[in-house]
Write a protein that holds these residues in place. Structure first.
Motif, PDB file in Angstrom:
ATOM      1  N   LEU A  22       0.626  -1.082  -0.086  1.00  0.00           N
ATOM      2  CA  LEU A  22      -0.046  -0.232   0.080  1.00  0.00           C
ATOM      3  C   LEU A  22       0.829   1.192   0.017  1.00  0.00           C
ATOM      4  O   LEU A  22       0.467   2.234  -0.685  1.00  0.00           O
ATOM      5  CB  LEU A  22      -0.902   0.002   1.239  1.00  0.00           C
ATOM      6  CG  LEU A  22      -1.956   1.211   1.374  1.00  0.00           C
ATOM      7  CD1 LEU A  22      -2.643   1.326   0.178  1.00  0.00           C
ATOM      8  CD2 LEU A  22      -2.764   0.871   2.676  1.00  0.00           C
TER       9      LEU A  22
ATOM     10  N   GLU B  92      -8.764   7.012   9.680  1.00  0.00           N
ATOM     11  CA  GLU B  92      -7.675   7.519   8.978  1.00  0.00           C
ATOM     12  C   GLU B  92      -7.787   8.940   8.236  1.00  0.00           C
ATOM     13  O   GLU B  92      -7.179   9.971   8.398  1.00  0.00           O
ATOM     14  CB  GLU B  92      -6.870   6.726   8.030  1.00  0.00           C
ATOM     15  CG  GLU B  92      -5.537   7.055   7.547  1.00  0.00           C
ATOM     16  CD  GLU B  92      -4.840   5.945   6.503  1.00  0.00           C
ATOM     17  OE1 GLU B  92      -4.231   5.103   7.141  1.00  0.00           O
ATOM     18  OE2 GLU B  92      -5.141   6.050   5.274  1.00  0.00           O
TER      19      GLU B  92
ATOM     20  N   THR C 109       0.743   4.083  -2.715  1.00  0.00           N
ATOM     21  CA  THR C 109       0.567   5.330  -2.717  1.00  0.00           C
ATOM     22  C   THR C 109       1.564   6.259  -3.249  1.00  0.00           C
ATOM     23  O   THR C 109       1.060   7.358  -3.699  1.00  0.00           O
ATOM     24  CB  THR C 109       0.600   5.702  -1.127  1.00  0.00           C
ATOM     25  OG1 THR C 109      -0.431   4.728  -0.354  1.00  0.00           O
ATOM     26  CG2 THR C 109       0.110   7.092  -0.761  1.00  0.00           C
TER      27      THR C 109
ATOM     28  N   GLY D 240     -10.119   2.954   7.768  1.00  0.00           N
ATOM     29  CA  GLY D 240      -9.812   3.933   6.572  1.00  0.00           C
ATOM     30  C   GLY D 240     -10.595   5.339   6.931  1.00  0.00           C
ATOM     31  O   GLY D 240      -9.912   6.450   6.835  1.00  0.00           O
TER      32      GLY D 240
ATOM     33  N   ARG E  80      -4.480   9.254  -1.513  1.00  0.00           N
ATOM     34  CA  ARG E  80      -4.215   8.131  -0.780  1.00  0.00           C
ATOM     35  C   ARG E  80      -5.835   7.444   0.051  1.00  0.00           C
ATOM     36  O   ARG E  80      -5.688   6.230  -0.255  1.00  0.00           O
ATOM     37  CB  ARG E  80      -3.517   8.518   0.631  1.00  0.00           C
ATOM     38  CG  ARG E  80      -3.796   7.903   1.881  1.00  0.00           C
ATOM     39  CD  ARG E  80      -3.038   6.528   1.656  1.00  0.00           C
ATOM     40  NE  ARG E  80      -2.806   5.821   3.363  1.00  0.00           N
ATOM     41  CZ  ARG E  80      -2.152   4.905   3.704  1.00  0.00           C
ATOM     42  NH1 ARG E  80      -1.283   4.538   2.910  1.00  0.00           N
ATOM     43  NH2 ARG E  80      -2.323   4.251   5.001  1.00  0.00           N
ATOM     44  N   SER E  81      -6.763   8.241   0.164  1.00  0.00           N
ATOM     45  CA  SER E  81      -8.145   7.879   0.804  1.00  0.00           C
ATOM     46  C   SER E  81      -8.658   7.132  -0.337  1.00  0.00           C
ATOM     47  O   SER E  81      -9.143   5.566  -0.003  1.00  0.00           O
ATOM     48  CB  SER E  81      -9.016   8.706   1.186  1.00  0.00           C
ATOM     49  OG  SER E  81     -10.234   8.528   1.502  1.00  0.00           O
TER      50      SER E  81
ATOM     51  N   ARG F 205      -6.492   3.715  -1.178  1.00  0.00           N
ATOM     52  CA  ARG F 205      -6.818   2.646   0.079  1.00  0.00           C
ATOM     53  C   ARG F 205      -8.156   1.962   0.000  1.00  0.00           C
ATOM     54  O   ARG F 205      -8.089   0.726  -0.112  1.00  0.00           O
ATOM     55  CB  ARG F 205      -6.888   3.507   1.363  1.00  0.00           C
ATOM     56  CG  ARG F 205      -6.832   2.650   2.459  1.00  0.00           C
ATOM     57  CD  ARG F 205      -7.253   3.226   3.796  1.00  0.00           C
ATOM     58  NE  ARG F 205      -8.536   3.945   3.611  1.00  0.00           N
ATOM     59  CZ  ARG F 205      -8.734   5.220   3.746  1.00  0.00           C
ATOM     60  NH1 ARG F 205      -7.924   6.060   3.876  1.00  0.00           N
ATOM     61  NH2 ARG F 205     -10.031   5.711   3.485  1.00  0.00           N
ATOM     62  N   GLU F 206      -9.314   2.452  -0.499  1.00  0.00           N
ATOM     63  CA  GLU F 206     -10.426   1.723  -0.565  1.00  0.00           C
ATOM     64  C   GLU F 206     -10.485   1.047  -1.784  1.00  0.00           C
ATOM     65  O   GLU F 206     -10.929  -0.074  -1.683  1.00  0.00           O
ATOM     66  CB  GLU F 206     -11.600   3.060  -1.066  1.00  0.00           C
ATOM     67  CG  GLU F 206     -11.865   3.746   0.244  1.00  0.00           C
ATOM     68  CD  GLU F 206     -12.399   2.873   1.274  1.00  0.00           C
ATOM     69  OE1 GLU F 206     -13.473   2.080   1.196  1.00  0.00           O
ATOM     70  OE2 GLU F 206     -11.870   3.120   2.547  1.00  0.00           O
TER      71      GLU F 206
ATOM     72  N   ALA G 109       2.326   6.013   5.051  1.00  0.00           N
ATOM     73  CA  ALA G 109       1.974   6.780   3.970  1.00  0.00           C
ATOM     74  C   ALA G 109       2.543   8.280   4.319  1.00  0.00           C
ATOM     75  O   ALA G 109       2.202   9.005   5.128  1.00  0.00           O
ATOM     76  CB  ALA G 109       0.504   7.223   4.200  1.00  0.00           C
TER      77      ALA G 109
END
Length: 473
Positions: free
Chosen positions: A67, A442, A71, A439, A164-165, A168-169, A453
Motif C-alpha cells: 500500500l 484515517e 501510494t 480507513g 491516498r484515501s 486505500r479503498e 503513508a
C-alpha cells in the motif's frame, strides 16, 4: 532643437525591452491521452521518485507493491496532484505580484509657441509621476499573498490525502475480491464433493432426494457467487488502476501484495489520542487558519486605504533656450468616502472565515467520534467472527479424529469443511468492514493508520511559504 532628454529616452528603451517572451504550449486531447496511456509501473522516473522518498528499491521492477508503494505511485502519476501543484505555483506567483511596487509613469511634454524665440518655437520636456504607497498597504498585500500561498501548500497535502484515501479503498476492494474468490473456490470444491456423496447415498437408498436437491441448489448458489467474485477481480483492478493514475493494462499484471491487510489484527483506538491526532494533522484545519490570516491581511489593507497614496511629479522642460524644472505632488482627497464600504466587506469576510473555522473544527470533532465508534463496532464484529472460525476449526479437528476412529463418515467431514469456509467468508467480510472503518478514521485524522503513508513528503517546505515574497525588499 535639443535632443529629447536622456531620461525620456531611457524610459522608452526600458519599456521596449521585455524581460519575458511568449512561448506557446498547445494542448490537444490526443497528445494528453497518449501520455496517460503510456504510463507504466516500470517508469524510470517513478523509481527515482520512490528512492527520493526513501522507499526501498533493491530490485527493479519491484517484485511486489504494498500500500505504501502504491501510494507513492499514485502521488507520482495521479493528475489530481498536478492540479494541486499548479495551484500552488499560481499562489507563489501571487507573492511576486503582491511585492511589486507601482511603476512611475512618464509623459512627454511638447509645446509650440506662436512666436519663435531664441531660435525655436518648440518646447520639449518630460513629466514623471512617481507613486508612493503609504500606511503599510504593500506589507498587508504581501502578508495576504503569503497566507494564500501557505493555504495552497497545505492543499497539496490535502490532495495527496485524497489520492491516498481513494487508493486505500480500491486496494481493500481488490483484496476482498481476491480473498473471497479463493474462499468460494474452496467452498465450491467442497460443495461438489457433498453433492457427489449425497447422490451416491441416494442411489443406495441411504439419503432422500430432497437432501441431494438442496445440496445441488446450494452448489449452484456458490457457483454463482464465485462467478460474480471472479468478475469483480477485473473491475477492482481497473478501479485500482484509475486511483493510481495508470492504464488498466499496466495494472492488470502489477504484482500487488495484500499481506498487510491479511495479517492486520483489528483493535480499538484510544479516543483521546485519535481526537488529538486529528487536531494536529487535519490539513483542512490548517488551511482554514491560513484563509483567516488572509482575511486579516485583507482587512489591514482596506483600512490602510483610508490614507491616500502620494504621487510626486518632477518635470523637466527645454523652453525657449532655457531649462525649466518643476516639482509637483498629488494626493487623493478623501472627501466623499473613507473606504467605509470595502472595510465593512473585509470585516465581514474575516468574521465569515472565523465562523467557518469554528464550524469545521466542530465537524471534525464529530467526524472523529463517529468514525472511531464505527470502527470499534467493526472490531467487535471481527472478534466474534474470528471466534466462530476458531470454533469451527476445532469442530473440524474433532470430526477428523472421529473418522480416524471409524465413528463417522466422509460426508460429515465435507460438511464440516463447508461450515468452516462459510465462517471464514463471514470473518473476511468482518475484516473488510473493520479495514474500511479504520480507513474512515484515517481520513478523519489524516494520519496513516493502515500502513505507512509519508504524505508530508509531498507538501513543500513550510520555510518556503514563510520566506519573503520575491521582489519584496
Amino acid at each position: 532643437m535639443p535632443r529629447v532628454p536622456a531620461i525620456l529616452a531611457a524610459a522608452l528603451l526600458l519599456s521596449a525591452c521585455a524581460t519575458r517572451s511568449y512561448e506557446p504550449q498547445p494542448l490537444t486531447t490526443g497528445d494528453v491521452a497518449a501520455t496517460l496511456k503510456s504510463r507504466q509501473a516500470t517508469d524510470a522516473g517513478l523509481r527515482a521518485f520512490l528512492e527520493g522518498h526513501r522507499y526501498s528499491v533493491e530490485r527493479w521492477p519491484l517484485p511486489h507493491w504494498d500500500l505504501a508503494g502504491l501510494t507513492l505511485m499514485a502521488v507520482y502519476f495521479n493528475p489530481a496532484m498536478d492540479v494541486a501543484r499548479a495551484n500552488l505555483d499560481l499562489q507563489e506567483a501571487g507573492k511576486i505580484t503582491a511585492g511589486q511596487r507601482p511603476n512611475p509613469t512618464a509623459a512627454p511634454l511638447l509645446e509650440h509657441h506662436s512666436e519663435e524665440m531664441n531660435g525655436t518655437p518648440w518646447s520639449v520636456g518630460i513629466a514623471l509621476d512617481v507613486p508612493f504607497e503609504t500606511a503599510g498597504k504593500r506589507e498587508a498585500r504581501i502578508d495576504r499573498a503569503r497566507a494564500l500561498s501557505e493555504e495552497a501548500r497545505l492543499a497539496v497535502g490535502s490532495a495527496a490525502w485524497q489520492v491516498r484515501s481513494r487508493l486505500r479503498e480500491r486496494f481493500i476492494d481488490a483484496f476482498a475480491a481476491m480473498r473471497e474468490t479463493e474462499l468460494l473456490r474452496r467452498e465450491l470444491e467442497a460443495r461438489n464433493q457433498e453433492v457427489m456423496l449425497l447422490e451416491r447415498r441416494q442411489a443406495l437408498g441411504e439419503a432422500s432426494p430432497s437432501e441431494a436437491f438442496l445440496a445441488r441448489l446450494r452448489q449452484r448458489e456458490v457457483r454463482l457467487a464465485l462467478d460474480t467474485a471472479e468478475g469483480s477481480i477485473a473491475t477492482t483492478r481497473a478501479a485500482l488502476a484509475d486511483a493510481i493514475g495508470i492504464p488498466y493494462a499496466a495494472a492488470e499484471s502489477l504484482p500487488v501484495s495484500f499481506d498487510e491487510l491479511a495479517e492486520a489484527k483489528p483493535a480499538p483506538l484510544p479516543a483521546d489520542a485519535v481526537e488529538q491526532t486529528a487536531q494536529q494533522n487535519r490539513l483542512d484545519i490548517q488551511e482554514s487558519l491560513q484563509r483567516y490570516a488572509a482575511t486579516e491581511a485583507a482587512l489591514r489593507e482596506q483600512i490602510a486605504k483610508q490614507f491616500p497614496d502620494i504621487v510626486l511629479s518632477p518635470g523637466l522642460l527645454w523652453d525657449q533656450a532655457d531649462w525649466v524644472k518643476s516639482v509637483g505632488a498629488a494626493v487623493l482627497a478623501p472627501l466623499f468616502n473613507r473606504n467605509e464600504g470595502p472595510i465593512a466587506e473585509a470585516e465581514a469576510r474575516r468574521k465569515l472565515a472565523a465562523a467557518e473555522f469554528k464550524s469545521l473544527l466542530a465537524s471534525v470533532m464529530g467526524q472523529v467520534s463517529e468514525t472511531r465508534l464505527r470502527h470499534e463496532a467493526a472490531v467487535k464484529a471481527w472478534i466474534t467472527a474470528n471466534g466462530l472460525v476458531q470454533g469451527q476449526t476445532e469442530r473440524l479437528r474433532q470430526i477428523e479424529k472421529l473418522i480416524a476412529y471409524g465413528e463417522t463418515d466422509r460426508l460429515s467431514l465435507v460438511q464440516g469443511q463447508i461450515e468452516l469456509y462459510a465462517a471464514e467468508r463471514a470473518r473476511l467480510q468482518a475484516r473488510i468492514n473493520a479495514l474500511r472503518a479504520l480507513g474512515t478514521v484515517e481520513d478523519a485524522v489524516q494520519y496513516p493508520l493502515l500502513g505507512p503513508a509519508p504524505l508530508s513528503e509531498f507538501v513543500p517546505s513550510a520555510a518556503e511559504s514563510a520566506a519573503p515574497a520575491r521582489g519584496a525588499k
